[in-house]
Design a protein around this motif. Structure first.
Motif, PDB file in Angstrom:
ATOM      1  N   GLY A 325      17.927  25.013  -1.087  1.00  0.00           N
ATOM      2  CA  GLY A 325      19.269  24.977  -0.522  1.00  0.00           C
ATOM      3  C   GLY A 325      19.319  24.078   0.691  1.00  0.00           C
ATOM      4  N   LEU A 326      19.890  24.581   1.773  1.00  0.00           N
ATOM      5  CA  LEU A 326      19.910  23.852   3.040  1.00  0.00           C
ATOM      6  C   LEU A 326      18.943  24.555   3.988  1.00  0.00           C
ATOM      7  CD1 LEU A 326      23.770  23.221   3.434  1.00  0.00           C
ATOM      8  CD2 LEU A 326      22.034  21.757   2.350  1.00  0.00           C
ATOM      9  N   GLY A 327      17.687  24.132   3.959  1.00  0.00           N
ATOM     10  CA  GLY A 327      16.673  24.742   4.816  1.00  0.00           C
ATOM     11  C   GLY A 327      16.081  26.012   4.267  1.00  0.00           C
ATOM     12  N   ILE A 328      16.243  26.267   2.990  1.00  0.00           N
ATOM     13  CA  ILE A 328      15.694  27.491   2.407  1.00  0.00           C
ATOM     14  C   ILE A 328      15.336  27.233   0.944  1.00  0.00           C
ATOM     15  CG2 ILE A 328      17.905  28.452   1.611  1.00  0.00           C
ATOM     16  CD1 ILE A 328      15.190  30.501   3.409  1.00  0.00           C
ATOM     17  N   ARG A 329      14.211  27.788   0.513  1.00  0.00           N
ATOM     18  CA  ARG A 329      13.823  27.731  -0.893  1.00  0.00           C
ATOM     19  C   ARG A 329      14.443  28.918  -1.622  1.00  0.00           C
ATOM     20  NH1 ARG A 329       9.812  24.278  -2.518  1.00  0.00           N
ATOM     21  NH2 ARG A 329       8.529  23.263  -0.920  1.00  0.00           N
ATOM     22  N   MET A 330      14.426  28.848  -2.936  1.00  0.00           N
ATOM     23  CA  MET A 330      14.995  29.957  -3.687  1.00  0.00           C
ATOM     24  C   MET A 330      14.414  30.036  -5.090  1.00  0.00           C
ATOM     25  SD  MET A 330      18.803  28.376  -4.450  1.00  0.00           S
ATOM     26  CE  MET A 330      18.950  27.879  -2.735  1.00  0.00           C
ATOM     27  N   HIS A 331      14.481  31.245  -5.624  1.00  0.00           N
ATOM     28  CA  HIS A 331      14.258  31.492  -7.041  1.00  0.00           C
ATOM     29  C   HIS A 331      15.601  31.911  -7.610  1.00  0.00           C
ATOM     30  CE1 HIS A 331       9.810  31.384  -7.508  1.00  0.00           C
ATOM     31  NE2 HIS A 331       9.824  31.720  -6.230  1.00  0.00           N
ATOM     32  N   GLU A 332      16.003  31.266  -8.683  1.00  0.00           N
ATOM     33  CA  GLU A 332      17.243  31.602  -9.381  1.00  0.00           C
ATOM     34  C   GLU A 332      16.885  31.948 -10.821  1.00  0.00           C
ATOM     35  OE1 GLU A 332      20.721  28.928  -7.536  1.00  0.00           O
ATOM     36  OE2 GLU A 332      19.169  27.753  -8.532  1.00  0.00           O
ATOM     37  N   TRP A 333      17.011  33.231 -11.157  1.00  0.00           N
ATOM     38  CA  TRP A 333      16.643  33.672 -12.495  1.00  0.00           C
ATOM     39  C   TRP A 333      17.851  33.714 -13.422  1.00  0.00           C
ATOM     40  CZ3 TRP A 333      14.217  36.207  -8.257  1.00  0.00           C
ATOM     41  CH2 TRP A 333      12.834  36.004  -8.170  1.00  0.00           C
ATOM     42  N   LYS A 334      17.604  33.575 -14.703  1.00  0.00           N
ATOM     43  CA  LYS A 334      18.675  33.627 -15.694  1.00  0.00           C
ATOM     44  C   LYS A 334      19.390  34.964 -15.681  1.00  0.00           C
ATOM     45  CE  LYS A 334      16.539  30.267 -18.835  1.00  0.00           C
ATOM     46  NZ  LYS A 334      15.982  30.023 -20.193  1.00  0.00           N
ATOM     47  N   THR A 335      18.703  35.983 -15.198  1.00  0.00           N
ATOM     48  CA  THR A 335      19.294  37.322 -15.126  1.00  0.00           C
ATOM     49  C   THR A 335      20.333  37.439 -14.015  1.00  0.00           C
ATOM     50  OG1 THR A 335      17.428  37.981 -13.736  1.00  0.00           O
ATOM     51  CG2 THR A 335      17.270  38.459 -16.088  1.00  0.00           C
ATOM     52  N   GLY A 336      20.403  36.421 -13.140  1.00  0.00           N
ATOM     53  CA  GLY A 336      21.395  36.433 -12.062  1.00  0.00           C
ATOM     54  C   GLY A 336      20.825  36.743 -10.690  1.00  0.00           C
ATOM     55  N   GLU A 337      19.613  37.282 -10.636  1.00  0.00           N
ATOM     56  CA  GLU A 337      19.012  37.597  -9.350  1.00  0.00           C
ATOM     57  C   GLU A 337      18.610  36.318  -8.618  1.00  0.00           C
ATOM     58  OE1 GLU A 337      18.176  39.156 -12.094  1.00  0.00           O
ATOM     59  OE2 GLU A 337      18.634  41.273 -11.749  1.00  0.00           O
ATOM     60  N   LEU A 339      16.395  35.026  -5.039  1.00  0.00           N
ATOM     61  CA  LEU A 339      15.481  35.361  -3.949  1.00  0.00           C
ATOM     62  C   LEU A 339      15.335  34.119  -3.080  1.00  0.00           C
ATOM     63  CD1 LEU A 339      12.081  37.208  -4.203  1.00  0.00           C
ATOM     64  CD2 LEU A 339      12.169  34.951  -3.143  1.00  0.00           C
ATOM     65  N   PHE A 340      15.498  34.294  -1.782  1.00  0.00           N
ATOM     66  CA  PHE A 340      15.430  33.169  -0.848  1.00  0.00           C
ATOM     67  C   PHE A 340      14.202  33.311   0.045  1.00  0.00           C
ATOM     68  CE2 PHE A 340      19.831  34.038  -1.914  1.00  0.00           C
ATOM     69  CZ  PHE A 340      20.251  32.797  -2.383  1.00  0.00           C
ATOM     70  N   TYR A 341      13.549  32.181   0.302  1.00  0.00           N
ATOM     71  CA  TYR A 341      12.303  32.244   1.055  1.00  0.00           C
ATOM     72  C   TYR A 341      11.942  30.869   1.598  1.00  0.00           C
ATOM     73  CZ  TYR A 341       9.812  29.861  -2.736  1.00  0.00           C
ATOM     74  OH  TYR A 341       9.393  28.930  -3.652  1.00  0.00           O
ATOM     75  N   HIS A 342      10.978  30.854   2.497  1.00  0.00           N
ATOM     76  CA  HIS A 342      10.318  29.609   2.883  1.00  0.00           C
ATOM     77  C   HIS A 342       8.890  29.946   3.261  1.00  0.00           C
ATOM     78  CE1 HIS A 342      10.014  25.419   3.873  1.00  0.00           C
ATOM     79  NE2 HIS A 342      11.322  25.250   3.773  1.00  0.00           N
ATOM     80  N   ASN A 343       7.971  29.132   2.779  1.00  0.00           N
ATOM     81  CA  ASN A 343       6.562  29.269   3.133  1.00  0.00           C
ATOM     82  C   ASN A 343       6.145  28.127   4.043  1.00  0.00           C
ATOM     83  OD1 ASN A 343       6.357  31.531   1.531  1.00  0.00           O
ATOM     84  ND2 ASN A 343       5.488  30.448  -0.217  1.00  0.00           N
ATOM     85  N   GLY A 344       5.000  28.282   4.674  1.00  0.00           N
ATOM     86  CA  GLY A 344       4.506  27.236   5.552  1.00  0.00           C
ATOM     87  C   GLY A 344       2.994  27.158   5.555  1.00  0.00           C
ATOM     88  N   TRP A 345       2.506  25.960   5.904  1.00  0.00           N
ATOM     89  CA  TRP A 345       1.060  25.738   5.981  1.00  0.00           C
ATOM     90  C   TRP A 345       0.827  24.560   6.906  1.00  0.00           C
ATOM     91  CZ3 TRP A 345      -2.364  24.706   1.016  1.00  0.00           C
ATOM     92  CH2 TRP A 345      -3.705  24.543   1.408  1.00  0.00           C
ATOM     93  N   TRP A 346       0.197  24.807   8.025  1.00  0.00           N
ATOM     94  CA  TRP A 346      -0.191  23.727   8.929  1.00  0.00           C
ATOM     95  C   TRP A 346      -1.528  24.078   9.559  1.00  0.00           C
ATOM     96  CZ3 TRP A 346       0.239  18.889   9.581  1.00  0.00           C
ATOM     97  CH2 TRP A 346      -0.153  18.278  10.782  1.00  0.00           C
ATOM     98  N   HIS A 347      -2.521  23.232   9.347  1.00  0.00           N
ATOM     99  CA  HIS A 347      -3.894  23.526   9.775  1.00  0.00           C
ATOM    100  C   HIS A 347      -4.294  24.877   9.175  1.00  0.00           C
ATOM    101  CE1 HIS A 347      -3.701  19.957  12.037  1.00  0.00           C
ATOM    102  NE2 HIS A 347      -3.258  20.430  13.185  1.00  0.00           N
ATOM    103  N   GLY A 348      -4.684  25.827  10.002  1.00  0.00           N
ATOM    104  CA  GLY A 348      -5.065  27.130   9.476  1.00  0.00           C
ATOM    105  C   GLY A 348      -3.939  28.138   9.456  1.00  0.00           C
ATOM    106  N   ASN A 349      -2.753  27.719   9.882  1.00  0.00           N
ATOM    107  CA  ASN A 349      -1.606  28.627   9.942  1.00  0.00           C
ATOM    108  C   ASN A 349      -0.886  28.671   8.602  1.00  0.00           C
ATOM    109  OD1 ASN A 349      -1.651  28.995  13.001  1.00  0.00           O
ATOM    110  ND2 ASN A 349      -1.430  26.776  12.833  1.00  0.00           N
ATOM    111  N   THR A 350      -0.727  29.865   8.050  1.00  0.00           N
ATOM    112  CA  THR A 350       0.052  30.043   6.831  1.00  0.00           C
ATOM    113  C   THR A 350       1.102  31.116   7.083  1.00  0.00           C
ATOM    114  OG1 THR A 350      -1.632  31.575   5.976  1.00  0.00           O
ATOM    115  CG2 THR A 350      -1.747  29.275   5.251  1.00  0.00           C
TER     116      THR A 350
END
Length: 398
Positions: A325-337, A339-350
């Protein structure tokens, strides 16, 4: 600018209301332990109904079982939090912010968010759009004249459809950069000087790229006439009471910030990309991220029409359930559900931030020691709704 002078008061008004969530798990029961008190947004509450004790206990036990299975040897080096309606169901902290000094991580220890920082950068850009200080369809070079690509818009930076090259790649070329500490302005200057070829024609497809958000940080600075660090603090962190959240400054914070470690606990040294912000370099805590998540449930935090644009996909060139989306990831399922999320990884930070908008649930996992485990937190979504998640599927870092 009048906007800058009265910004704190504008945000007080913007956070004034929130729709109450309706579902069978809620009650008006006022009994609640002090440690479970709803986290507040400063200076106003986002009011969501309280949960029944039995429902909370049942969910908390399930979350705890998941946590114990994911971190079986209590090797968490960071923070883990799951909340419903702003009420924390389960949280825990462990490990060291600094192994040399034996500084333990607790609820108030800021940890590098890595790419979860993009969620907060996008929020400030969207606030500026909402306040009519910025047009989402404006061409970037109308704000940053030296930006050499005429067809790229603010929206294309937000949804990663610009085609810009990754600054980490051209910055690593010693013929282009001497590996001295790079700044955001240096990225723009290098783009203007070399006019690197785009990876693809603007708005043709999705291409996740940190350069998009490094440039957005410069847009924020130009529009607000403030340094990005100050703008983030004034527009988001302070109004929402995110007291343990800040933008890292290499020259001021490198000795005091939470350190970053490899999976074998070896310290990650800083490098020449560690003072660039917008795409990364925000340090925060699970509780502060919960405060931010709560704010998103106020219909006056952002214009509802703009919110709709935030939580919709923009890249359907290829079939699949994942989108951005705009600054957010998402899962869009055929069932209509969804889920919005964002992950990160920099050096050892997850890091991972998951927000279930239809169920008013927030799940945050931060680690300063490299681990894929924070990315598994999304699997808890099935506790709160009918999300078709395969429990044996590993989620990617980015």
């Amino acid at each position: 600018m009048r906007f800058l002078q009265f910004t704190p008061y504008i945000f007080i008004l913007l956070l004034a209301s929130c729709q109450k969530d309706k579902n069978t798990a809620e009650t008006t029961d006022t009994d609640q332990n002090a440690k479970d008190t709803v986290l507040h947004i400063t200076p106003l509450d986002v009011k969501l109904n309280k949960l029944t004790a039995n429902w909370k206990n049942a969910k908390a036990n399930s979350v705890k079982q998941f946590y114990n299975k994911t971190w079986p040897k209590d090797d968490l080096s960071g923070g883990f939090l799951v909340a419903k309606n702003g009420q924390i169901l389960f949280e825990t902290y462990g490990g060291y912010a600094n192994r040399k000094n034996k500084t333990e991580i607790d609820a108030n220890t800021p940890i590098h968010l890595a790419s979860v920082s993009k969620v907060l950068t996008a929020a400030v850009v969207l606030k500026l759009i909402d306040l009519e200080k910025l047009d989402i369809d404006a061409k970037v070079n109308s704000i940053l004249p030296e930006f050499p690509y005429e067809d790229i818009s603010i929206k294309m930076l937000l949804n990663h459809r610009s085609g810009l090259p990754n600054y980490a790649y051209f910055g690593d070329d010693r013929a282009i950069w001497d590996r001295s500490m790079m700044k955001n302005q240096d990225i723009l200057d290098l783009l203007a000087l070399h006019k690197f070829g785009l990876y693809f024609k603007p708005d043709k497809k999705f291409g996740y790229c940190n350069t998009n958000y490094a440039i957005l940080a410069l847009v924020i600075e130009k529009v607000t006439k403030m340094n990005y660090r100050d703008a983030m603090k004034k527009i988001i962190f302070d109004p929402l009471g995110m007291k343990n959240t800040y933008v890292f400054d290499y020259y001021k914070d490198k000795e005091t910030a939470s350190q970053s470690y490899k999976g074998n606990n070896v310290l990650y040294d800083y490098d020449f990309l560690d003072n660039i912000y917008g795409d990364k370099n925000i340090y925060s805590t699970p509780r502060d991220m919960l405060k931010f998540d709560l704010a998103t449930y106020s219909k006056k935090f952002l214009n509802p029409k703009l919110v709709k644009q935030v939580f919709q996909g923009y890249s359907y060139e290829h079939k699949g359930e994942r989108n951005y989306g705009l600054g957010i990831r998402m899962h869009e399922w055929k069932t209509g559900e969804k889920l919005f999320y964002h992950n990160g990884w920099w050096h050892g930070n997850t890091s991972s931030y998951v927000t279930l908008k239809g169920d008013t649930v927030a799940m945050i996992a931060l680690s300063n020691k490299f681990s894929y485990k924070p990315y598994k937190i999304w699997k808890l979504s099935t506790l709160f709704g009918k999300y078709p998640i395969k429990q044996d599927k590993e989620d990617g870092a980015e």
